[in-house]
Design a protein around this motif. Structure first.
Motif, PDB file in Angstrom:
ATOM      1  N   ILE A   1       0.834  -1.196   0.000  1.00 36.82           N
ATOM      2  CA  ILE A   1       0.000   0.000   0.000  1.00 36.82           C
ATOM      3  C   ILE A   1       0.871   1.249   0.000  1.00 36.82           C
ATOM      4  O   ILE A   1       0.589   2.232  -0.692  1.00 36.82           O
ATOM      5  CB  ILE A   1      -0.948  -0.007   1.215  1.00 36.82           C
ATOM      6  CG1 ILE A   1      -1.992  -1.127   1.031  1.00 36.82           C
ATOM      7  CG2 ILE A   1      -1.641   1.340   1.382  1.00 36.82           C
ATOM      8  CD1 ILE A   1      -2.758  -1.449   2.298  1.00 36.82           C
TER       9      ILE A   1
ATOM     10  N   ASP B   1      -7.216   0.318  -3.853  1.00 44.27           N
ATOM     11  CA  ASP B   1      -7.071   0.929  -2.534  1.00 44.27           C
ATOM     12  C   ASP B   1      -6.917  -0.184  -1.494  1.00 44.27           C
ATOM     13  O   ASP B   1      -6.915  -1.378  -1.815  1.00 44.27           O
ATOM     14  CB  ASP B   1      -8.266   1.833  -2.207  1.00 44.27           C
ATOM     15  CG  ASP B   1      -9.594   1.086  -2.255  1.00 44.27           C
ATOM     16  OD1 ASP B   1      -9.614  -0.151  -2.090  1.00 44.27           O
ATOM     17  OD2 ASP B   1     -10.634   1.759  -2.453  1.00 44.27           O
ATOM     18  N   GLU B   2      -6.806   0.177  -0.240  1.00 43.00           N
ATOM     19  CA  GLU B   2      -6.552  -0.817   0.813  1.00 43.00           C
ATOM     20  C   GLU B   2      -7.675  -1.852   0.902  1.00 43.00           C
ATOM     21  O   GLU B   2      -7.439  -3.051   1.066  1.00 43.00           O
ATOM     22  CB  GLU B   2      -6.381  -0.104   2.167  1.00 43.00           C
ATOM     23  CG  GLU B   2      -5.991  -1.044   3.290  1.00 43.00           C
ATOM     24  CD  GLU B   2      -5.678  -0.300   4.575  1.00 43.00           C
ATOM     25  OE1 GLU B   2      -5.479  -0.951   5.609  1.00 43.00           O
ATOM     26  OE2 GLU B   2      -5.629   0.955   4.543  1.00 43.00           O
TER      27      GLU B   2
END
Length: 583
Positions: free
Chosen positions: A513, A529-530
Motif C-alpha cells: 500500500i 485501494d486498501e
C-alpha cells in the motif's frame, strides 16, 4: 412412408454426419426425419420417442460405441411394434454381416459400406415391389435365409448433395461439434484401422465444401471438425483449404484436423505460423507407437524424426494446439517398449496426449490375424484387447493407471508447472511419474470416487509426501502457483492447510500500500485501494523467486511472496511477486 434415420451419439455435443448424408441423398423422393440420442439416455426414453413418431422404417447408424445400446432399443421397439422395419448401417455392421444378421433377428436389413445410394435404393424397393436382390450392398432375409447382394462401385463424391443445410440443425450449430469431410479413404494401410480397407482417396467438390463452411459459420457453428483420415495427404489441397479458412473464418470458430505429421512440409508449417490466428486450428496426430518393428508389423509407415520436427515447429509457432494419440497393445510392443513410446512422445509436450488401448475392429487385418500374436480381446464392443503374447493383462492394468492420471493431471492442464518439474527433476521419466502416481491413486481407491479441483492437489501432495521426495517445499510452491493462476475467483479455502500467517500478510500489505511499485507498474495501474487489496488478493510464500523461474525456469533459494489478484470482473487471475525477508 414415414422414415427415420437415427443414431446414439457418445455425447450430446456430437452430431452424426452419416444420417445427414442419407437424408440429403434420399430427397426429394423420401422425406427422412433425423433423430439423435446419446448412449447415456435411458432405452425406454428413446423407444418412447421413436414409437410416438409412428415410423414405418427406422435406420440406425451403428458404431462400436453405440451398438450394444442400439440393439437394446431395437429389441424393445420390435416388442411394442413388430411392424417397424429396422435397417442397420455403419462401420460396426459392415463387416461380419452374416453374423450380425444371425444374432440380431429383429434387424430386417443391413446396408454395408458407403450407404447413400444403397439406402435410397432400399427405400425405393420397400415402398414398391420389395425386390431386394436389385439393391446393391445389403443383407436381408428370404425364406429364413440371409442373402447378401454385391456392393456397387464407389460413389462420385462430387455429386453428393450437401448434408448441412437442414433447417432443424440451425438452432444447434453453436452448441455441438459439426463434422465435415472433404475426402473419403486413406492412402495408408495400418492394419488396426478400418480406413486401411478402402484403397485410394476420393475428394468432394472443393467449392461446394467452401460454401458449406461459409453457411455453417454464418449460422453459428463454432467447432468444425474435419473427419478426413489424412487431411494433408495433398499438400496443394491442404494449403488451399488452410488459406480459405484463414481468410474467411468468423471470430470464435475453431477447425480441427487429423493430419499425418511426418509428411507435412516445413514451408506449410511456416505459412501457418505466420498467417493463422492463434487458436483457429487444432491438429490431431496419430503417433500410436515409436517402435519401428511394431509399425512394420501393422504396415504403418512413420518417420518419427520428421514427425518430431513437425510437432516441434508447430509448438514453437504457438498458434496451434496439438493432440497426439498413442495405442497400447500393438504387436510386439511390451511394457518396456510402450514406456519408451510414451516417453518419446511426451518429450514433445503436446497440449493433449491421448493414451488409448488397441481395439480389434471388425474387418481389420489385425483382427483377422489375431492368433499370430495370441490376442485375447473383449467379445463385445469396443473389442478392446485384454492381453497378447508380450503384454499380459497385469501390464495392461498398469498402463490403465497411467492413462487415468495422465488425463487428470496433464491433459486438463491444471498444474503444468508442477508436472513439468516432477517429470524432469524428480522422477526418472514422465512415464515413471504417471505410473507411480497412477498405482498409488488406484491403491488408495480414488479411481472409484469423484473428485473436485482441490482433491487433485491434495492427492498429488499426499502421494509426494508418501514417497518422501526431497524437494517437497519447492513442489508445494509450484502447486500453489498452479492452483492460483487457474482461478477466476478468490478461493475461500485453498487445498493447502496453512497459508502465510496473518502478521506476515498485514506487514506485506502495508508495504504494498505504501509502495505499489514494489510489484511493478502493471500492478500500480490497477489502482487498488486498501479495501480492494484485502478483498481481491491473496498472499502466499514461495521458496523460490517466481519472476526468475517464469523467465528462466531456474529454481533458486530465495524467499518470495506471491500476490494473486482476482479480477472482480471475472477476467482471470493476475500474479505478482517480490522477494524479501519475513516481516
Amino acid at each position: 412412408m414415414n422414415v427415420i434415420c437415427c443414431t446414439l451419439n457418445a455425447k450430446y455435443i456430437h452430431t452424426n454426419l452419416a444420417i445427414r448424408y442419407l437424408k440429403a441423398y434420399a430427397a426429394p423422393e423420401f422425406n427422412i426425419q433425423l433423430k439423435e440420442y446419446t448412449i447415456k439416455d435411458p432405452v425406454i426414453n428413446i423407444v418412447s420417442d421413436l414409437y410416438q413418431q409412428k415410423p414405418n422404417i427406422i435406420g440406425f447408424s451403428c458404431y462400436i460405441w453405440n451398438i450394444e445400446e442400439t440393439i437394446k432399443v431395437v429389441n424393445m421397439l420390435k416388442k411394442v411394434d413388430p411392424a417397424i422395419q429396422i435397417v442397420f448401417g455403419g462401420p460396426e455392421v459392415t463387416y461380419d454381416t452374416i453374423e450380425w444378421m444371425e444374432k440380431t433377428p429383429n434387424v430386417d436389413f443391413i446396408v454395408m459400406g458407403e450407404g447413400e445410394y444403397s439406402f435410397k435404393q432400399l427405400l425405393t424397393e420397400m415402398s414398391g415391389d420389395c425386390n431386394y436382390n436389385h439393391v446393391h450392398g445389403i443383407a436381408y432375409r428370404k425364406h429364413g435365409q440371409v442373402k447378401i447382394t454385391p456392393q456397387m462401385n464407389k460413389l462420385d463424391l462430387k455429386e453428393l448433395p450437401s448434408p448441412y443445410r437442414f433447417f432443424e440443425d440451425k438452432a444447434h450449430l453453436g452448441k455441438r461439434v459439426t463434422y465435415i469431410e472433404t475426402s473419403r479413404g486413406c492412402p495408408f494401410s495400418c492394419q488396426f484401422c478400418l480406413s486401411s480397407i478402402e484403397v485410394g482417396v476420393r475428394y468432394f467438390d472443393r467449392e461446394k465444401i467452401k460454401d458449406d463452411i461459409r453457411y455453417l459459420m454464418a449460422n453459428g457453428a463454432k467447432t468444425i471438425k474435419f473427419v478426413d483420415r489424412t487431411f494433408n495427404i495433398s499438400r496443394s489441397y491442404a494449403m488451399e483449404m488452410f488459406r480459405f479458412l484463414i481468410d474467411e473464418h468468423l471470430p470464435g470458430t475453431v477447425f480441427q484436423f487429423e493430419i499425418t505429421a511426418d509428411i507435412m512440409r516445413p514451408e506449410v508449417i511456416e505459412f501457418l505460423n505466420n498467417e493463422a490466428p492463434k487458436g483457429l486450428f487444432r491438429f490431431e496426430i496419430g503417433v500410436q507407437s515409436t517402435n519401428d518393428y511394431t509399425n512394420e508389423l501393422v504396415m504403418r509407415k512413420q518417420n518419427f524424426d520428421k514427425l518430431t520436427r513437425t510437432v516441434t515447429l508447430v509448438k514453437d509457432g504457438g498458434k496451434i494446439d496439438q493432440h497426439l494419440d498413442l495405442i497400447a497393445g500393438l504387436p510386439e510392443e511390451n511394457y518396456a517398449s510402450f514406456r519408451k513410446t510414451f516417453n518419446d512422445v511426451f518429450e514433445l509436450r503436446p497440449e493433449e496426449l491421448q493414451l488409448g488401448f488397441l481395439k480389434m475392429l471388425r474387418g481389420t487385418g489385425l483382427r483377422l490375424r489375431a492368433a499370430e500374436h495370441e490376442y485375447v480381446f473383449m467379445d463385445h464392443s469396443p473389442y478392446e484387447i485384454l492381453s497378447n503374447n508380450v503384454l499380459p493383462f497385469d501390464d495392461i492394468l498398469r498402463i490403465k493407471q497411467v492413462e487415468d492420471v495422465l488425463e487428470k493431471y496433464w491433459n486438463d492442464h491444471r498444474m503444468n508447472h508442477t508436472i513439468e518439474y516432477l517429470v524432469t527433476r524428480v522422477f526418472p521419466s514422465p512415464f515413471d511419474f504417471f505410473q507411480e502416481f497412477g498405482t498409488f491413486w488406484d491403491d488408495m481407491g480414488w479411481s472409484r470416487i469423484g473428485h473436485q479441483l482441490e482433491d487433485l492437489f491434495r492427492r498429488l501432495f499426499s502421494f509426494l509426501e508418501n514417497r518422501a521426495v526431497n524437494d517437497l517445499d519447492t513442489i508445494t510452491s509450484l502447486m500453489k502457483y498452479d492452483y492460483l493462476i487457474n482461478h477466476k475467483y478468490k478461493p475461500r479455502k485453498p487445498w493447502w492447510e496453512q497459508g502465510t500467517n496473518k502478521q506476515t500478510r498485514v506487514g506485506i500489505y502495508k508495504q504494498i500500500i505504501e509502495n505499489p511499485l514494489l510489484l511493478g507498474q502493471d500492478f500500480l495501474n490497477l489502482g487498488l485501494d486498501e479495501k480492494d487489496m484485502y478483498k481481491h488478493t491473496m498472499i502466499e510464500e514461495l521458496n523460490f523467486d517466481l519472476a526468475v523461474y517464469l523467465e528462466t525456469g531456474l529454481i533458486d533459494n530465495k524467499l518470495c511472496y506471491l500476490v494473486a489478484y482476482f479480477d472482480p470482473g471475472n477476467k482471470g487471475t493476475l500474479i505478482y511477486s517480490f522477494t524479501g525477508s519475513k516481516k
